[in-house]
Design a protein around this motif. Structure first.
Motif, PDB file in Angstrom:
ATOM      1  N   LYS A 182      28.586  34.475  13.162  1.00 36.21           N
ATOM      2  CA  LYS A 182      28.222  34.334  11.761  1.00 36.21           C
ATOM      3  C   LYS A 182      27.144  35.341  11.418  1.00 36.21           C
ATOM      4  CE  LYS A 182      29.227  29.372  11.903  1.00 36.21           C
ATOM      5  NZ  LYS A 182      28.704  28.008  11.711  1.00 36.21           N
ATOM      6  N   GLY A 183      27.161  35.739  10.178  1.00 36.08           N
ATOM      7  CA  GLY A 183      26.176  36.712   9.751  1.00 36.08           C
ATOM      8  C   GLY A 183      26.658  38.133   9.971  1.00 36.08           C
ATOM      9  N   PRO A 184      25.804  39.104   9.661  1.00 34.77           N
ATOM     10  CA  PRO A 184      26.182  40.535   9.800  1.00 34.77           C
ATOM     11  C   PRO A 184      26.096  41.004  11.255  1.00 34.77           C
ATOM     12  CG  PRO A 184      23.947  40.356   8.970  1.00 34.77           C
ATOM     13  CD  PRO A 184      24.462  38.949   9.079  1.00 34.77           C
ATOM     14  N   VAL A 185      27.124  40.687  12.040  1.00 33.74           N
ATOM     15  CA  VAL A 185      27.173  41.128  13.434  1.00 33.74           C
ATOM     16  C   VAL A 185      28.432  41.956  13.624  1.00 33.74           C
ATOM     17  CG1 VAL A 185      25.897  39.131  14.288  1.00 33.74           C
ATOM     18  CG2 VAL A 185      28.391  39.046  14.177  1.00 33.74           C
TER      19      VAL A 185
ATOM     20  N   VAL B  12      30.574  44.462  17.013  1.00 29.89           N
ATOM     21  CA  VAL B  12      30.859  44.440  18.443  1.00 29.89           C
ATOM     22  C   VAL B  12      29.646  44.838  19.275  1.00 29.89           C
ATOM     23  CG1 VAL B  12      31.674  46.825  18.525  1.00 29.89           C
ATOM     24  CG2 VAL B  12      32.586  45.164  20.146  1.00 29.89           C
ATOM     25  N   ASP B  13      28.708  45.567  18.701  1.00 23.49           N
ATOM     26  CA  ASP B  13      27.534  46.017  19.456  1.00 23.49           C
ATOM     27  C   ASP B  13      26.333  45.099  19.294  1.00 23.49           C
ATOM     28  OD1 ASP B  13      26.318  47.984  21.178  1.00 23.49           O
ATOM     29  OD2 ASP B  13      25.166  48.673  19.436  1.00 23.49           O
ATOM     30  N   THR B  14      26.402  44.165  18.361  1.00 24.22           N
ATOM     31  CA  THR B  14      25.249  43.285  18.103  1.00 24.22           C
ATOM     32  C   THR B  14      25.644  41.822  18.181  1.00 24.22           C
ATOM     33  OG1 THR B  14      25.641  43.403  15.708  1.00 24.22           O
ATOM     34  CG2 THR B  14      24.132  45.034  16.669  1.00 24.22           C
ATOM     35  N   LEU B  15      26.536  41.473  19.085  1.00 28.11           N
ATOM     36  CA  LEU B  15      26.959  40.082  19.222  1.00 28.11           C
ATOM     37  C   LEU B  15      25.824  39.237  19.799  1.00 28.11           C
ATOM     38  CD1 LEU B  15      30.550  40.640  20.660  1.00 28.11           C
ATOM     39  CD2 LEU B  15      29.929  40.100  18.308  1.00 28.11           C
ATOM     40  N   PRO B  16      25.718  37.975  19.387  1.00 30.30           N
ATOM     41  CA  PRO B  16      24.624  37.114  19.903  1.00 30.30           C
ATOM     42  C   PRO B  16      24.860  36.736  21.358  1.00 30.30           C
ATOM     43  CG  PRO B  16      26.090  35.856  18.474  1.00 30.30           C
ATOM     44  CD  PRO B  16      26.539  37.284  18.383  1.00 30.30           C
ATOM     45  N   MET B  17      23.973  37.179  22.235  1.00 27.20           N
ATOM     46  CA  MET B  17      24.146  36.922  23.657  1.00 27.20           C
ATOM     47  C   MET B  17      23.926  35.456  24.016  1.00 27.20           C
ATOM     48  SD  MET B  17      25.090  39.845  24.523  1.00 27.20           S
ATOM     49  CE  MET B  17      25.270  39.511  26.265  1.00 27.20           C
ATOM     50  N   ASP B  18      23.203  34.690  23.168  1.00 27.19           N
ATOM     51  CA  ASP B  18      22.994  33.278  23.474  1.00 27.19           C
ATOM     52  C   ASP B  18      24.257  32.450  23.254  1.00 27.19           C
ATOM     53  OD1 ASP B  18      22.879  33.803  20.756  1.00 27.19           O
ATOM     54  OD2 ASP B  18      21.559  32.116  20.343  1.00 27.19           O
ATOM     55  N   LYS B  19      25.282  33.036  22.619  1.00 25.29           N
ATOM     56  CA  LYS B  19      26.554  32.342  22.414  1.00 25.29           C
ATOM     57  C   LYS B  19      27.637  32.822  23.384  1.00 25.29           C
ATOM     58  CE  LYS B  19      25.104  30.115  18.719  1.00 25.29           C
ATOM     59  NZ  LYS B  19      24.982  28.630  18.683  1.00 25.29           N
ATOM     60  N   ALA B  20      27.288  33.742  24.251  1.00 21.43           N
ATOM     61  CA  ALA B  20      28.287  34.351  25.136  1.00 21.43           C
ATOM     62  C   ALA B  20      28.532  33.471  26.351  1.00 21.43           C
ATOM     63  CB  ALA B  20      27.813  35.728  25.576  1.00 21.43           C
ATOM     64  N   HIS B  21      29.757  33.547  26.864  1.00 20.66           N
ATOM     65  CA  HIS B  21      30.146  32.904  28.107  1.00 20.66           C
ATOM     66  C   HIS B  21      30.587  34.009  29.064  1.00 20.66           C
ATOM     67  CE1 HIS B  21      30.084  28.820  26.352  1.00 20.66           C
ATOM     68  NE2 HIS B  21      30.562  29.405  25.260  1.00 20.66           N
ATOM     69  N   PHE B  22      29.833  34.183  30.137  1.00 18.91           N
ATOM     70  CA  PHE B  22      30.041  35.312  31.036  1.00 18.91           C
ATOM     71  C   PHE B  22      31.090  34.983  32.089  1.00 18.91           C
ATOM     72  CE2 PHE B  22      25.646  35.554  29.504  1.00 18.91           C
ATOM     73  CZ  PHE B  22      25.680  36.804  28.894  1.00 18.91           C
ATOM     74  N   ALA B  23      31.888  35.999  32.420  1.00 23.51           N
ATOM     75  CA  ALA B  23      32.934  35.843  33.434  1.00 23.51           C
ATOM     76  C   ALA B  23      32.331  35.991  34.821  1.00 23.51           C
ATOM     77  CB  ALA B  23      34.034  36.876  33.211  1.00 23.51           C
ATOM     78  N   THR B  24      33.114  35.583  35.819  1.00 17.71           N
ATOM     79  CA  THR B  24      32.722  35.685  37.223  1.00 17.71           C
ATOM     80  C   THR B  24      33.840  36.369  37.987  1.00 17.71           C
ATOM     81  OG1 THR B  24      31.441  33.633  37.047  1.00 17.71           O
ATOM     82  CG2 THR B  24      31.970  34.413  39.262  1.00 17.71           C
ATOM     83  N   ASN B  25      33.508  37.356  38.803  1.00 17.74           N
ATOM     84  CA  ASN B  25      34.540  38.077  39.545  1.00 17.74           C
ATOM     85  C   ASN B  25      34.912  37.339  40.822  1.00 17.74           C
ATOM     86  OD1 ASN B  25      32.446  38.570  41.329  1.00 17.74           O
ATOM     87  ND2 ASN B  25      32.266  40.743  40.855  1.00 17.74           N
TER      88      ASN B  25
END
Length: 623
Positions: free
Chosen positions: A295-298, A300-313
């Motif tokens: 939400k808001g003016p974001v 691909v380069d300014t995505l909120p990192m607190d909403k991210a779910h990181f992958a695991t290799n």
């Protein structure tokens, strides 16, 4: 005053299409290109993504489907017979060449002074060719080249596979490629941060909402070591590794193995392929966001990192700024053409001829309609007894006509003939614009070519075209092989132990028919005149299409049968070891010369002649 602005950029050649440049807004149609107008797509990339989709539609004979969204159902009646796709396939075959070879300069040299360098170059060349065969490099190149020729850009991704113990090569659609280009630098510079991003559709069966996946490679300062952990929200993240606190020293971050801290607190690292330390490394982040959280003016380069779910290799490493221990971003952007000054993007080979393809499709549509009336002609009947009676036109049909009755047919074949000739003119016009002569498209009758010289002149535009396209790829091909060598060393592959990366070239084979007999005569004459070396002669024959798989082995086989040259070498040097090495054989062991046995004269043949006195029997025998 409502003045209209004219947009001139890398994709302004599509401004003539209303669906791409709306007369009111000047932007691509939202119904036709919803992907380009996603909330996370930067505004500067909307026209680029729309152009990719439009070009892909031409390649797949679906341009009418996009036109239908603006022009209505009548646009679906347009005929598309695959002319753009045929042009793309032809150009891809030419820019690829009949075959591809990996060469390392110096691997073919046999001079005794550079024996060590030649052995190292030959070893690197052999290992790179083995990798190319295992990784199916020609097929990967073909995938990328079709994207580059058709869309204007291609993207390679290299990564180390611990299971297969080699660098893997993948090809991405350029629509997933979002580099962060410097605002005050040259657009041709390598970006410091690159995103690969795309939407993931909703999956109700698995209970997954619509998501956005973004893979980021970023060059940044070397930081202390990190390890997988969990934050307060229960997400898998990477946390700094801290040393154990003691009474004398508090807990401090731990630096990575082999890293050094200077007096100013900066962390440096010496990579195996460099001769001096560097302070930068490449970090990998692979994260997913739910689209509802953006939400808001974001973008691909300014995505909120607190909403991210990181992958695991597969190794259990959380891909949240994972240090790859590389001093480069393993992504290669391959433009189809040399970008203009301060530009980053290439141009599709269909760009300048797209209006010709539109006219050709319209002509094919008109010709299809005219052929229906030519095959089943229109007939007018006058003088019938019953005007309401229906007549069927067919073989053996009879018509009862009244007084002064007659049949009138409308012949549309002249119009069909004109349409077909106009279609041929448009196809030739498109080929001339793209710089593809008829002989390269296979539409010229070989019997109409007056001479080989005339054929060579007709290929002049194609030579300049392919020369420019290969020039745009030459540096990226060298970078690809350089990155492969560094990944092998970083992965600590046993075969690459102690190897220093060397410059390697990806040589693309000939794309036009070559006269092998003429090439052989030219090489033979030059080699006999001693104006070129055997290595250069073999390389020239390979480029002419001769089936020489390994130049080094070919040279060894030739020299092993060069007995006349070996005799001359023996006369010049008098060293059997060097002659044997030249022939690739073992020199014979040196044996002691047998003692000379002089013949003697029997006693009954001896004489009292004073000339033989004091000389013994041997003197008489020799005499």
């Amino acid at each position: 005053m409502g003045l209209k602005s004219v947009v001139i950029d890398a994709w302004s050649w599509l401004n003539y299409k209303p669906i791409f440049s709306d007369p009111g807004l000047g932007m691509p149609n939202r119904r036709a290109f919803p992907e380009a107008h996603a909330s996370w797509v930067p505004a500067a990339d909307e026209r680029r993504l729309s152009a990719y989709k439009l070009l892909a539609a031409y390649d797949n004979n679906q341009a009418s489907e996009l036109a239908e969204l603006r022009d209505g159902p009548s646009a679906r009646e347009r005929r598309e017979f695959g002319d753009p796709s045929m042009f793309i396939d032809t150009l891809v075959a030419h820019v690829m060449g009949r075959e591809q070879h990996i060469t390392v300069p110096g691997a073919e040299q046999t001079d005794a002074d550079s024996e060590t360098e030649a052995a190292a170059a030959e070893r690197v060349q052999t290992l790179l060719r083995t990798w190319a065969e295992d990784e199916l490099l020609p097929m990967r190149m073909l995938q990328c080249e079709r994207k580059a020729v058709g869309l204007g850009d291609g993207v390679y991704l290299l990564y180390w596979d611990p299971d297969k113990q080699r660098p893997r090569l993948r090809t991405y659609d350029p629509g997933f490629y979002f580099p962060v280009l410097p605002e005050d630098g040259d657009g041709a510079d390598f970006p410091e941060r690159v995103h690969l991003a795309w939407d993931l559709p909703e999956d109700p069966k698995r209970g997954l909402k619509a998501r956005l996946r973004r893979i980021t490679y970023e060059m940044d300062w070397i930081r202390p070591a990190t390890a997988p952990g969990v934050d307060r929200q229960g997400r898998a993240v990477r946390a700094p590794v801290m040393s154990e606190a003691t009474n004398d020293s508090p807990s401090v971050p731990v630096i990575g193995q082999g890293d050094q801290v200077d007096a100013q607190g900066g962390i440096s690292r010496l990579y195996p392929w460099n001769d001096r330390p560097t302070y930068r490394t490449c970090y990998l982040t692979d994260a997913t966001w739910e689209l509802g959280d953006l939400k808001g003016p974001v973008d691909v380069d300014t995505l909120p990192m607190d909403k991210a779910h990181f992958a695991t290799n597969g190794a259990g490493e959380v891909l949240d700024h994972l240090d790859l221990y590389l001093d480069f971003i393993p992504i290669l952007h391959t433009p189809n053409t040399v970008p203009p000054a301060e530009e980053h993007w290439g141009q599709s080979s269909l760009a300048k001829a797209l209006q010709a393809f539109d006219e050709l499709a319209s002509t094919d549509t008109d010709a299809a309609r005219a052929s229906a009336t030519t095959g089943l002609p229109m007939i007018g009947i006058s003088g019938v007894t019953d005007p309401k009676q229906q007549y069927n036109v067919g073989p053996g049909a009879m018509f009862k006509l009244g007084e002064n009755g007659r049949l009138t047919t409308v012949d549309t074949s002249p119009a069909l003939r004109e349409l077909r000739e106009h279609g041929h003119d448009l196809a030739d016009r498109a080929a001339n614009v793209v710089r593809l002569p008829a002989v390269s498209l296979g539409t010229m009758d070989p019997s109409k070519v007056p001479s080989g010289y005339a054929l060579e002149l007709s290929l002049g535009p194609l030579d300049s075209l392919i020369g420019g396209m290969r020039l745009a790829r030459a540096h990226k091909d060298m970078l690809l092989l350089r990155f492969v060598q560094r990944l092998f060393i970083a992965g600590q592959h046993p075969d690459w132990g102690g190897i220093t990366p060397l410059p390697a070239k990806l040589v693309r084979g000939p794309y036009t028919p070559t006269d092998k007999a003429a090439a052989l005569e030219q090489v033979t004459t030059a080699y006999k005149a001693q104006v070129i070396s055997l290595e250069t002669a073999i390389r020239m024959l390979t480029e002419a299409g001769w089936p020489i798989e390994d130049a080094e082995k070919e040279i060894e086989q030739i020299e092993s049968r060069s007995f006349e040259q070996a005799r001359l070498l023996a006369d010049a040097l008098g060293n059997p070891d060097e002659v044997a090495a030249f022939l690739g054989r073992q020199a014979p062991d040196e044996l002691a010369a047998p003692a000379v046995q002089l013949p003697t004269v029997p006693a009954d043949e001896q004489t009292d002649d004073p000339a033989f006195q004091g000389s013994g029997g041997a003197g008489g025998a020799n005499e």
